[in-house]
Design a protein around this motif. Structure first.
Motif, PDB file in Angstrom:
ATOM      1  N   ILE A   1       0.819  -1.211   0.000  1.00  0.00           N
ATOM      2  CA  ILE A   1       0.000   0.000   0.000  1.00  0.00           C
ATOM      3  C   ILE A   1       0.859   1.271   0.000  1.00  0.00           C
ATOM      4  CG2 ILE A   1      -1.770   1.295   1.241  1.00  0.00           C
ATOM      5  CD1 ILE A   1      -2.752  -1.235  -0.211  1.00  0.00           C
ATOM      6  N   PRO A   2       1.946   1.353   0.800  1.00  0.00           N
ATOM      7  CA  PRO A   2       2.790   2.566   0.705  1.00  0.00           C
ATOM      8  C   PRO A   2       3.358   2.789  -0.692  1.00  0.00           C
ATOM      9  CG  PRO A   2       3.278   1.375   2.719  1.00  0.00           C
ATOM     10  CD  PRO A   2       2.366   0.500   1.923  1.00  0.00           C
TER      11      PRO A   2
ATOM     12  N   ILE B   1       1.876   1.885  -3.542  1.00  0.00           N
ATOM     13  CA  ILE B   1       0.758   2.388  -4.350  1.00  0.00           C
ATOM     14  C   ILE B   1       0.479   3.851  -4.008  1.00  0.00           C
ATOM     15  CG2 ILE B   1      -1.724   2.132  -4.766  1.00  0.00           C
ATOM     16  CD1 ILE B   1      -1.320  -0.891  -4.337  1.00  0.00           C
ATOM     17  N   SER B   2       0.487   4.169  -2.717  1.00  0.00           N
ATOM     18  CA  SER B   2       0.253   5.557  -2.303  1.00  0.00           C
ATOM     19  C   SER B   2       1.334   6.473  -2.851  1.00  0.00           C
ATOM     20  CB  SER B   2       0.216   5.641  -0.774  1.00  0.00           C
ATOM     21  OG  SER B   2      -0.813   4.825  -0.243  1.00  0.00           O
ATOM     22  N   HIS B   3       2.563   5.966  -2.891  1.00  0.00           N
ATOM     23  CA  HIS B   3       3.664   6.762  -3.441  1.00  0.00           C
ATOM     24  C   HIS B   3       3.413   7.079  -4.916  1.00  0.00           C
ATOM     25  CE1 HIS B   3       7.734   8.066  -4.433  1.00  0.00           C
ATOM     26  NE2 HIS B   3       7.755   7.153  -5.387  1.00  0.00           N
ATOM     27  N   LEU B   4       2.913   6.083  -5.688  1.00  0.00           N
ATOM     28  CA  LEU B   4       2.626   6.321  -7.100  1.00  0.00           C
ATOM     29  C   LEU B   4       1.566   7.407  -7.258  1.00  0.00           C
ATOM     30  CD1 LEU B   4       2.561   2.742  -8.673  1.00  0.00           C
ATOM     31  CD2 LEU B   4       4.166   4.573  -9.185  1.00  0.00           C
ATOM     32  N   PHE B   5       0.500   7.311  -6.485  1.00  0.00           N
ATOM     33  CA  PHE B   5      -0.557   8.316  -6.590  1.00  0.00           C
ATOM     34  C   PHE B   5      -0.072   9.683  -6.129  1.00  0.00           C
ATOM     35  CE2 PHE B   5      -3.446   4.708  -6.988  1.00  0.00           C
ATOM     36  CZ  PHE B   5      -4.375   5.208  -7.885  1.00  0.00           C
ATOM     37  N   GLY B   6       0.881   9.691  -5.237  1.00  0.00           N
ATOM     38  CA  GLY B   6       1.392  10.957  -4.745  1.00  0.00           C
ATOM     39  C   GLY B   6       2.373  11.628  -5.670  1.00  0.00           C
ATOM     40  N   GLN B   7       2.720  10.967  -6.800  1.00  0.00           N
ATOM     41  CA  GLN B   7       3.701  11.527  -7.732  1.00  0.00           C
ATOM     42  C   GLN B   7       3.055  12.189  -8.939  1.00  0.00           C
ATOM     43  OE1 GLN B   7       7.116  11.531  -7.146  1.00  0.00           O
ATOM     44  NE2 GLN B   7       6.381  10.877  -5.144  1.00  0.00           N
ATOM     45  N   GLY B   8       1.853  12.738  -8.741  1.00  0.00           N
ATOM     46  CA  GLY B   8       1.248  13.517  -9.820  1.00  0.00           C
ATOM     47  C   GLY B   8       0.184  12.807 -10.610  1.00  0.00           C
TER      48      GLY B   8
ATOM     49  N   LEU C   1      -3.670  -4.129   8.813  1.00  0.00           N
ATOM     50  CA  LEU C   1      -4.432  -2.967   9.249  1.00  0.00           C
ATOM     51  C   LEU C   1      -3.647  -1.683   9.001  1.00  0.00           C
ATOM     52  CD1 LEU C   1      -7.027  -2.026  10.537  1.00  0.00           C
ATOM     53  CD2 LEU C   1      -5.951  -2.289  12.785  1.00  0.00           C
ATOM     54  N   THR C   2      -2.333  -1.741   9.187  1.00  0.00           N
ATOM     55  CA  THR C   2      -1.497  -0.573   8.881  1.00  0.00           C
ATOM     56  C   THR C   2      -1.603  -0.202   7.406  1.00  0.00           C
ATOM     57  OG1 THR C   2       0.062  -1.180  10.640  1.00  0.00           O
ATOM     58  CG2 THR C   2       0.850   0.334   8.940  1.00  0.00           C
ATOM     59  N   GLY C   3      -1.572  -1.234   6.536  1.00  0.00           N
ATOM     60  CA  GLY C   3      -1.720  -0.975   5.107  1.00  0.00           C
ATOM     61  C   GLY C   3      -3.081  -0.410   4.760  1.00  0.00           C
ATOM     62  N   LEU C   4      -4.148  -0.939   5.374  1.00  0.00           N
ATOM     63  CA  LEU C   4      -5.487  -0.447   5.105  1.00  0.00           C
ATOM     64  C   LEU C   4      -5.640   1.013   5.529  1.00  0.00           C
ATOM     65  CD1 LEU C   4      -7.692  -3.508   6.126  1.00  0.00           C
ATOM     66  CD2 LEU C   4      -7.476  -2.518   3.842  1.00  0.00           C
ATOM     67  N   ARG C   5      -5.024   1.359   6.628  1.00  0.00           N
ATOM     68  CA  ARG C   5      -5.104   2.748   7.077  1.00  0.00           C
ATOM     69  C   ARG C   5      -4.439   3.685   6.068  1.00  0.00           C
ATOM     70  NH1 ARG C   5      -3.697   1.341  13.357  1.00  0.00           N
ATOM     71  NH2 ARG C   5      -5.862   1.056  14.061  1.00  0.00           N
ATOM     72  N   GLY C   6      -3.340   3.221   5.484  1.00  0.00           N
ATOM     73  CA  GLY C   6      -2.710   4.023   4.439  1.00  0.00           C
ATOM     74  C   GLY C   6      -3.593   4.137   3.212  1.00  0.00           C
ATOM     75  N   LEU C   7      -4.280   3.048   2.849  1.00  0.00           N
ATOM     76  CA  LEU C   7      -5.184   3.064   1.697  1.00  0.00           C
ATOM     77  C   LEU C   7      -6.360   4.005   1.946  1.00  0.00           C
ATOM     78  CD1 LEU C   7      -5.659   1.696  -1.077  1.00  0.00           C
ATOM     79  CD2 LEU C   7      -7.033  -0.015   0.126  1.00  0.00           C
ATOM     80  N   ALA C   8      -6.816   4.071   3.199  1.00  0.00           N
ATOM     81  CA  ALA C   8      -7.962   4.914   3.532  1.00  0.00           C
ATOM     82  C   ALA C   8      -7.671   6.397   3.358  1.00  0.00           C
ATOM     83  CB  ALA C   8      -8.406   4.632   4.969  1.00  0.00           C
ATOM     84  N   LEU C   9      -6.406   6.759   3.246  1.00  0.00           N
ATOM     85  CA  LEU C   9      -6.045   8.164   3.054  1.00  0.00           C
ATOM     86  C   LEU C   9      -6.110   8.598   1.596  1.00  0.00           C
ATOM     87  CD1 LEU C   9      -2.957   8.399   5.442  1.00  0.00           C
ATOM     88  CD2 LEU C   9      -5.290   9.158   5.894  1.00  0.00           C
ATOM     89  N   LEU C  10      -6.155   7.629   0.671  1.00  0.00           N
ATOM     90  CA  LEU C  10      -6.122   7.984  -0.747  1.00  0.00           C
ATOM     91  C   LEU C  10      -7.446   8.599  -1.182  1.00  0.00           C
ATOM     92  CD1 LEU C  10      -4.310   5.022  -2.548  1.00  0.00           C
ATOM     93  CD2 LEU C  10      -3.489   7.356  -2.232  1.00  0.00           C
ATOM     94  N   PRO C  11      -7.435   9.801  -1.724  1.00  0.00           N
ATOM     95  CA  PRO C  11      -8.691  10.402  -2.196  1.00  0.00           C
ATOM     96  C   PRO C  11      -9.207   9.765  -3.478  1.00  0.00           C
ATOM     97  CG  PRO C  11      -6.838  11.841  -2.707  1.00  0.00           C
ATOM     98  CD  PRO C  11      -6.290  10.718  -1.867  1.00  0.00           C
ATOM     99  N   ASN C  12      -8.373   8.940  -4.144  1.00  0.00           N
ATOM    100  CA  ASN C  12      -8.778   8.335  -5.424  1.00  0.00           C
ATOM    101  C   ASN C  12      -9.674   7.118  -5.252  1.00  0.00           C
ATOM    102  OD1 ASN C  12      -5.851   9.495  -5.684  1.00  0.00           O
ATOM    103  ND2 ASN C  12      -6.726   9.636  -7.737  1.00  0.00           N
TER     104      ASN C  12
END
Length: 600
Positions: free
Chosen positions: A422-423, A425-432, A453-464
């Protein structure tokens, strides 16, 4: 006026316009049809004499008809073309290479039918087509033997495209042998070869013989016919080779044979037949490569014979990378060395092939890190992608069913924790990545541990994240619903802030009181401060029990469902298939009225 009299008049005057031309040919066909006599059985001497007299009387008329037709054809504009242009027109309209790949729409039969149709335009067209050897280089076991013999004779010394079809085996295996008897003596003229499960004993000698004209080589081998020892393919010399597809064929991996390669596909190779080192050596020897695909193969991990690890392999023309159903450890020994800045299709599906510890974070950084730009551009190219969360595995697909050939990617990584994936994937979305890109998340998790659960919490932050689809498993469902209800509890940001659709599969098993509680926490209870959150649509997948036919528990479920619909923040509740949102009526059988109604 009978047919013969009408025909004699027409041959005297001749057709004067296009409509007369059509009527004239219809008259010829009618006359020739009436001129054919059916012999009795057995024929009498009188009937034979009468037939001979009739033939003698018809021959002058037939000759006059044919002469008139030929004179008429020679006056048409299509017959005024220079004869040397006709072969080029035919070759452009019907490229012979397009008809040698086994396609049902462009088969060798279609090609030969096209040549036959063009040959009757006029005598000049017929002579030009028959006299052009390059138009006759297609040999296929799907064609009658006499057609292949005619093609071979007319092809002169031109290159040959040879196709041994899969249906020329079994009860008709003799046809395959007959076809190979005709084609193999001309091996040095083969430019295209498509051999579906040939009898290997017939072609083994030729496979290890130099192939000076070969450009395209496809070979499928039965599992029980794999040779015992590797083959020195083409005797190490095939200077024109551009495209190769091979299944299960053990070969000596001489990179010089593949130096000009543009397409490489290897399928169903065993561990002892191919290794990561072999593949890297082939890639290093193929700077013009455009298509690289390995499927269903147990690729060895050895890097022996590969280029030095510190030298990346530059492949500027490479558009397609496909590593499908390959050991993830072997993929980790191949991808780090590939540099393909213009790649458009990226297909990586791996499985664990050893029991050794697997460092997922290292794999993501080393193997996929230098493909970040490709993945981000693909996400921007498409409106949505789907991320599937499974126990110990993730799958991420970005493609369009409407444009299957457009740029796309599919990544399946086994034995990976969500706190690693998940981090990334989040990094990719955070790169524009375009904020409008919709990420559809499909959770098939059964259990959620602390790392997940740590990964899910990171996924829950994605606005996409626009759609969240879940199979019901009590422990995992409670964790995910808990995140949805914790609107302001994750890094002071709403959980899944862009969520629009919540899809619940196996709807009758879901604990609707838990769902109801989550929604009340997410959107606030009536009379209390409501968090500003986007309303969601809830889709319940079948089966959902009919409250009329169910017991007390089913009626309670139905009552909870009705209450869920009335909660704040719930835009709609749809009962139906989870594979679409439009046009699915929210119909529940109403036991009071006895009619279908929409209680929502």
């Amino acid at each position: 006026m009978n047919v013969q009299e009408r025909l004699e008049s027409a041959t005297t005057i001749g057709p004067t316009n296009k409509l007369d031309h059509v009527a004239f040919y219809q008259l010829c066909a009618e006359y020739l049809n009436q001129s054919s006599l059916a012999l009795g059985n057995p024929p009498t001497q009188e009937s034979i004499t009468a037939l001979k007299d009739k033939v003698l009387s018809v021959e002058p008329s037939n000759a006059k008809i044919l002469t008139t037709i030929d004179q008429w054809n020679t006056t048409q504009p299509i017959s005024q073309l220079p004869p040397e242009l006709i072969p080029h027109i035919v070759a452009l309209g019907f490229p012979i290479a397009d008809y040698s790949g086994g396609s049902s729409e462009r088969s060798p039969r279609h090609y030969m039918g096209a040549l036959a149709s063009l040959s009757i335009i006029s005598r000049m067209w017929r002579n030009a087509i028959i006299g052009t050897p390059s138009l006759w280089g297609l040999l296929s076991s799907s064609l009658p033997s006499h057609i292949n013999r005619i093609s071979l004779q007319r092809s002169g010394n031109c290159n040959l495209m040879v196709e041994l079809c899969p249906w020329t085996h079994g009860s008709v295996a003799s046809r395959a042998n007959e076809f190979l008897d005709m084609a193999l003596p001309h091996w040095d003229r083969w430019s295209h070869a498509s051999l579906w499960f040939p009898p290997l004993d017939r072609i083994m000698t030729h496979l290890s013989t130099v192939a000076p004209s070969l450009e395209v080589f496809y070979l499928w081998v039965y599992p029980d016919e794999i040779p015992d020892s590797p083959i020195n393919l083409f005797g190490g010399y095939a200077p024109r080779l551009q495209n190769i597809l091979a299944t299960r064929l053990p070969m000596v991996w001489d990179s010089e044979v593949f130096r000009g390669l543009q397409r490489l596909k290897l399928d169903s190779f065993e561990n002892e037949l191919i290794s990561a080192g072999h593949i890297l050596a082939l890639l290093a020897a193929s700077p013009l490569l455009e298509w690289f695909n390995i499927e269903d193969s147990d690729v060895g991990l050895s890097l022996l014979g590969s280029p030095p690890a510190q030298i990346p392999i530059q492949l500027p023309n490479l558009k397609i990378i496909g590593l499908d159903n390959i050991g993830i450890e072997a993929i980790g020994n191949i991808l780090p060395f590939i540099r393909a800045p213009n790649c458009e299709v990226f297909w990586v599906k791996g499985y664990r092939q050893t029991d050794n510890p697997f460092d997922a974070t290292d794999f993501l950084n080393r193997s996929l890190g230098h493909f970040d730009a490709l993945l981000r551009f693909t996400l921007d190219f498409h409106e949505s992608s789907q991320l599937t969360l499974l126990q110990g595995r993730i799958e991420w697909v970005c493609k369009s069913p409407l444009t299957p050939d457009a740029r796309r990617f599919k990544i399946r990584i086994p034995d990976i924790k969500m706190n690693s994936s998940i981090p990334w994937i989040s990094h990719l979305f955070g790169q524009g990545v375009d904020p409008a890109h919709r990420l559809r998340v499909f959770s098939r998790l059964v259990e959620v541990d602390a790392e997940s659960l740590t990964g899910l919490r990171g996924l829950a932050l994605l606005p996409n994240v626009q759609t969240l689809r879940m199979e019901y498993a009590q422990q995992a469902a409670e964790h995910i619903l808990g995140l949805l209800g914790g609107a302001n509890e994750i890094a002071q940001s709403p959980a899944f802030p862009g969520l629009e659709v919540l899809m619940l599969e196996r709807a009758s098993t879901w604990p609707f009181p838990v769902l109801e509680s989550m929604l009340m926490r997410r959107y606030g209870e009536p009379g209390r401060g409501v968090t500003e959150m986007r309303p969601i649509r809830i889709v319940l997948a079948p089966p959902f029990a009919n409250p009329l036919s169910g017991g007390r528990e089913t009626r309670l479920q139905f009552e909870h469902l009705v209450r869920v619909r009335t909660l704040r923040g719930v835009e709609s509740v749809t009962l139906g298939s989870p594979f679409g949102l439009e046009g699915m009526p929210a119909c529940i059988y109403d036991d009071a009225s006895g009619e279908y109604c929409n209680p929502f």
